[in-house]
Design a protein around this motif. Structure first.
Motif, PDB file in Angstrom:
ATOM      1  N   VAL A 101      -1.111  -2.105   7.451  1.00  0.00           N
ATOM      2  CA  VAL A 101      -0.997  -0.447   7.879  1.00  0.00           C
ATOM      3  C   VAL A 101      -1.865   0.114   6.601  1.00  0.00           C
ATOM      4  O   VAL A 101      -0.752   0.441   4.879  1.00  0.00           O
ATOM      5  CB  VAL A 101       0.856  -0.393   7.620  1.00  0.00           C
ATOM      6  N   GLU A 102      -2.296   1.585   6.812  1.00  0.00           N
ATOM      7  CA  GLU A 102      -3.158   1.996   6.232  1.00  0.00           C
ATOM      8  C   GLU A 102      -2.813   3.403   5.799  1.00  0.00           C
ATOM      9  O   GLU A 102      -2.959   3.930   7.638  1.00  0.00           O
ATOM     10  CB  GLU A 102      -4.619   2.312   5.810  1.00  0.00           C
ATOM     11  N   GLY A 103      -2.189   4.280   4.977  1.00  0.00           N
ATOM     12  CA  GLY A 103      -2.002   5.181   4.821  1.00  0.00           C
ATOM     13  C   GLY A 103      -2.433   5.550   4.297  1.00  0.00           C
ATOM     14  O   GLY A 103      -3.240   6.135   3.515  1.00  0.00           O
ATOM     15  N   LYS A 104      -2.755   7.486   4.835  1.00  0.00           N
ATOM     16  CA  LYS A 104      -3.922   8.552   4.338  1.00  0.00           C
ATOM     17  C   LYS A 104      -3.132  10.198   4.291  1.00  0.00           C
ATOM     18  O   LYS A 104      -2.134  10.498   5.378  1.00  0.00           O
ATOM     19  CB  LYS A 104      -5.021   8.444   5.808  1.00  0.00           C
ATOM     20  N   SER A 105      -2.606  10.036   3.039  1.00  0.00           N
ATOM     21  CA  SER A 105      -2.963  11.598   2.738  1.00  0.00           C
ATOM     22  C   SER A 105      -4.183  12.452   3.481  1.00  0.00           C
ATOM     23  O   SER A 105      -4.987  12.750   3.746  1.00  0.00           O
ATOM     24  CB  SER A 105      -3.035  12.004   1.760  1.00  0.00           C
ATOM     25  N   ALA A 119      -1.443   1.098  11.936  1.00  0.00           N
ATOM     26  CA  ALA A 119      -1.301   0.088  11.376  1.00  0.00           C
ATOM     27  C   ALA A 119      -1.546  -0.866  12.587  1.00  0.00           C
ATOM     28  O   ALA A 119      -2.185  -0.729  13.841  1.00  0.00           O
ATOM     29  CB  ALA A 119       0.165  -0.325  12.246  1.00  0.00           C
ATOM     30  N   GLY A 120      -2.431  -2.282  11.936  1.00  0.00           N
ATOM     31  CA  GLY A 120      -3.342  -3.258  12.818  1.00  0.00           C
ATOM     32  C   GLY A 120      -2.974  -3.844  12.274  1.00  0.00           C
ATOM     33  O   GLY A 120      -2.069  -4.737  11.121  1.00  0.00           O
ATOM     34  N   ASP A 121      -3.385  -5.490  12.987  1.00  0.00           N
ATOM     35  CA  ASP A 121      -3.097  -6.733  12.977  1.00  0.00           C
ATOM     36  C   ASP A 121      -4.087  -7.287  11.788  1.00  0.00           C
ATOM     37  O   ASP A 121      -5.116  -6.291  11.171  1.00  0.00           O
ATOM     38  CB  ASP A 121      -3.171  -8.053  14.543  1.00  0.00           C
ATOM     39  N   ASP A 122      -4.105  -8.549  11.577  1.00  0.00           N
ATOM     40  CA  ASP A 122      -4.749  -8.964  10.332  1.00  0.00           C
ATOM     41  C   ASP A 122      -6.442  -9.587  11.240  1.00  0.00           C
ATOM     42  O   ASP A 122      -7.300  -9.241  10.262  1.00  0.00           O
ATOM     43  CB  ASP A 122      -4.477 -10.383   9.874  1.00  0.00           C
ATOM     44  N   GLN A 123      -6.912  -9.246  12.508  1.00  0.00           N
ATOM     45  CA  GLN A 123      -7.762  -8.993  12.871  1.00  0.00           C
ATOM     46  C   GLN A 123      -8.137  -7.691  12.523  1.00  0.00           C
ATOM     47  O   GLN A 123     -10.050  -7.134  13.137  1.00  0.00           O
ATOM     48  CB  GLN A 123      -7.825  -9.798  14.051  1.00  0.00           C
TER      49      GLN A 123
END
Length: 166
Positions: A101-105, A119-123
């Motif tokens: 999961v990558e968060g961005k301000s 949120a993404g899977d490992d692919q």
């Protein structure tokens, strides 16, 4: 804006990853910097609903976590954040054993901060997207509070040079 002390960020990551809830959720913040964060979650059986699918609360938790920590570096040292609104769109079911999961301000203000997370899977498949509206607090829910609650050592100063001013 002043430069963030990398030793502080390493200490914050170590501290928050040892919190009871993070351990219970099998999640950890793996990257933290100005305007971004990265959280990884190992999908476990206890994350599933009675039908064998990832519970929606897990999606919400990890979106909230990544969005929250993406905002952290924008704050003065004695400030904190409280989520006041969270919107999550579920886009696809989880099929793997890990989510990234990558968060961005998005926008940092004196009283309200807007952040988002994907949120993404490992692919790399996109599984969920969310936005979080956060209230900026002064002397509440700060890293000092976390240090005290978790009985941890004091953290290195957050900013190099002069105190950070919003």
């Amino acid at each position: 804006m002043h430069l963030i002390n990398s030793d502080h960020l390493k200490s914050v990551i170590k501290l928050i990853n040892q919190s009871p809830f993070f351990k219970y959720m099998s999640m950890q913040v793996v990257e933290l910097g100005p305007g971004f964060s990265k959280v990884e979650v190992n999908i476990m059986k206890n994350h599933m609903n009675p039908f064998g699918s990832l519970h929606g609360g897990v999606y919400a938790t990890i979106i909230d976590t990544a969005a929250y920590w993406s905002a952290y570096c924008d704050l003065p040292e004695e400030h904190g954040l409280i989520t006041i609104d969270l919107k999550v769109d579920f886009l696809a079911p989880v099929s793997g054993q890990k989510m990234v999961v990558e968060g961005k301000s998005v926008k940092s203000g004196r009283t309200i901060h807007l952040a988002e997370a994907k949120a993404g899977d490992d692919q790399g498949k996109l599984l969920a997207h969310g936005t979080s509206k956060l209230m900026v607090t002064q002397n509440s829910q700060t890293m000092g509070t976390a240090v005290q609650y978790l009985s941890a050592e004091e953290l290195p100063t957050k900013y190099l040079g002069q105190p950070h001013v919003v």
